[in-house]
Design a protein around this motif. Structure first.
Motif, short mmCIF file in Angstrom:
data_model
loop_
_atom_site.label_atom_id
_atom_site.label_comp_id
_atom_site.label_asym_id
_atom_site.label_seq_id
_atom_site.Cartn_x
_atom_site.Cartn_y
_atom_site.Cartn_z
N THR A 106 -84.02 -6.58 -30.00
CA THR A 106 -83.64 -5.71 -31.11
C THR A 106 -82.94 -4.45 -30.61
O THR A 106 -81.89 -4.08 -31.15
CB THR A 106 -84.86 -5.37 -31.99
N PRO A 107 -83.46 -3.78 -29.57
CA PRO A 107 -82.74 -2.60 -29.07
C PRO A 107 -81.33 -2.94 -28.56
O PRO A 107 -80.39 -2.19 -28.80
CB PRO A 107 -83.63 -2.07 -27.95
N TYR A 138 -79.41 -5.33 -29.66
CA TYR A 138 -78.62 -5.56 -30.86
C TYR A 138 -78.21 -4.25 -31.51
O TYR A 138 -77.06 -4.07 -31.90
CB TYR A 138 -79.41 -6.43 -31.86
N GLN A 139 -79.15 -3.32 -31.60
CA GLN A 139 -78.85 -2.03 -32.22
C GLN A 139 -77.77 -1.28 -31.46
O GLN A 139 -76.85 -0.73 -32.06
CB GLN A 139 -80.13 -1.18 -32.32
N VAL A 140 -77.88 -1.24 -30.14
CA VAL A 140 -76.88 -0.57 -29.32
C VAL A 140 -75.52 -1.23 -29.52
O VAL A 140 -74.51 -0.55 -29.79
CB VAL A 140 -77.27 -0.58 -27.82
N LEU A 176 -79.54 6.03 -32.94
CA LEU A 176 -80.69 5.16 -32.69
C LEU A 176 -82.02 5.87 -32.86
O LEU A 176 -83.07 5.22 -32.90
CB LEU A 176 -80.60 4.59 -31.27
N HIS A 234 -78.14 -12.95 -37.49
CA HIS A 234 -79.09 -11.90 -37.84
C HIS A 234 -79.06 -11.61 -39.34
O HIS A 234 -80.12 -11.51 -39.98
CB HIS A 234 -78.78 -10.64 -37.04
N ASP A 264 -87.04 -9.71 -34.35
CA ASP A 264 -86.88 -9.61 -32.90
C ASP A 264 -87.00 -11.00 -32.25
O ASP A 264 -86.20 -11.35 -31.39
CB ASP A 264 -87.92 -8.66 -32.30
N TRP A 310 -83.37 7.73 -30.54
CA TRP A 310 -84.03 7.53 -29.25
C TRP A 310 -83.98 8.80 -28.44
O TRP A 310 -83.02 9.56 -28.52
CB TRP A 310 -83.34 6.44 -28.45
N ALA A 352 -74.45 -3.13 -31.93
CA ALA A 352 -73.95 -2.99 -33.31
C ALA A 352 -73.28 -1.63 -33.49
O ALA A 352 -72.17 -1.55 -34.03
CB ALA A 352 -75.09 -3.17 -34.30
N HIS A 353 -73.92 -0.57 -33.02
CA HIS A 353 -73.33 0.77 -33.16
C HIS A 353 -72.03 0.88 -32.37
O HIS A 353 -71.05 1.44 -32.85
CB HIS A 353 -74.31 1.86 -32.71
#
Length: 156
Positions: free
Chosen positions: A41-42, A44-46, A67, A118, A30, A69, A48-49
């Motif tokens: 990080t959140p 990036y995750q969003v 996620l 990353h 992070d 979430w 990336a998907h």
């Protein structure tokens, strides 16, 4: 009344090592993302998907499932990302009541710049320090624990 099965010394060492690794790795990655890419990080995750999705968009429930979430967390985070110009909400063509979350050109540029950095950090921190056998063991452990968590979740 049942007796608690406390962890023995070996089990306790393994558990504490796993927790320290998980926390340390998450914190390190992070920090690197924030410093080098201005993404959490959140974020990036969003991104990336969404970048991997067909047409760069997903329905909110699909994104939330990927996620893991809750709906409120996803909604709040997407609102913040939308204000920053990283994502947009569009009408769903197949369900007029629904929306599709799409990656914006700015969001795509950020994820495309962040991803190589990353993956280099993931390699430097983990992948390049493990043997092929250790990677297989890590994968097997992760798969086994995830499967058990799914079973326990189904029991709720």
């Amino acid at each position: 009344m049942t007796t608690t099965r406390w962890l023995d010394e070996r089990e306790d060492r393994a558990w504490r090592s796993l927790m320290a690794m998980q926390e340390g790795l998450a914190e390190y990655l992070d920090r690197q993302l924030r410093t080098r890419s201005s993404l959490s990080t959140p974020d990036y995750q969003v991104l990336a998907h969404l970048s991997e999705a067909v047409d760069g968009g997903l329905r909110p429930f699909e994104l939330g499932r990927l996620l893991h979430w809750e709906k409120s967390r996803l909604s709040q985070h997407l609102s913040r990302m939308e204000k920053r110009g990283l994502v947009a909400r569009e009408r769903c063509l197949t369900d007029q009541r629904g929306a599709v979350i799409v990656i914006s050109p700015q969001g795509r540029a950020l994820i495309e710049a962040a991803a190589p950095l990353h993956v280099a950090e993931v390699r430097a921190a983990v992948i390049d320090h493990l043997t092929a056998e250790e990677l297989e063991t890590l994968t097997a452990i992760g798969d086994k624990v995830r499967k058990r968590l799914e079973e326990l979740g189904a029991e709720d």
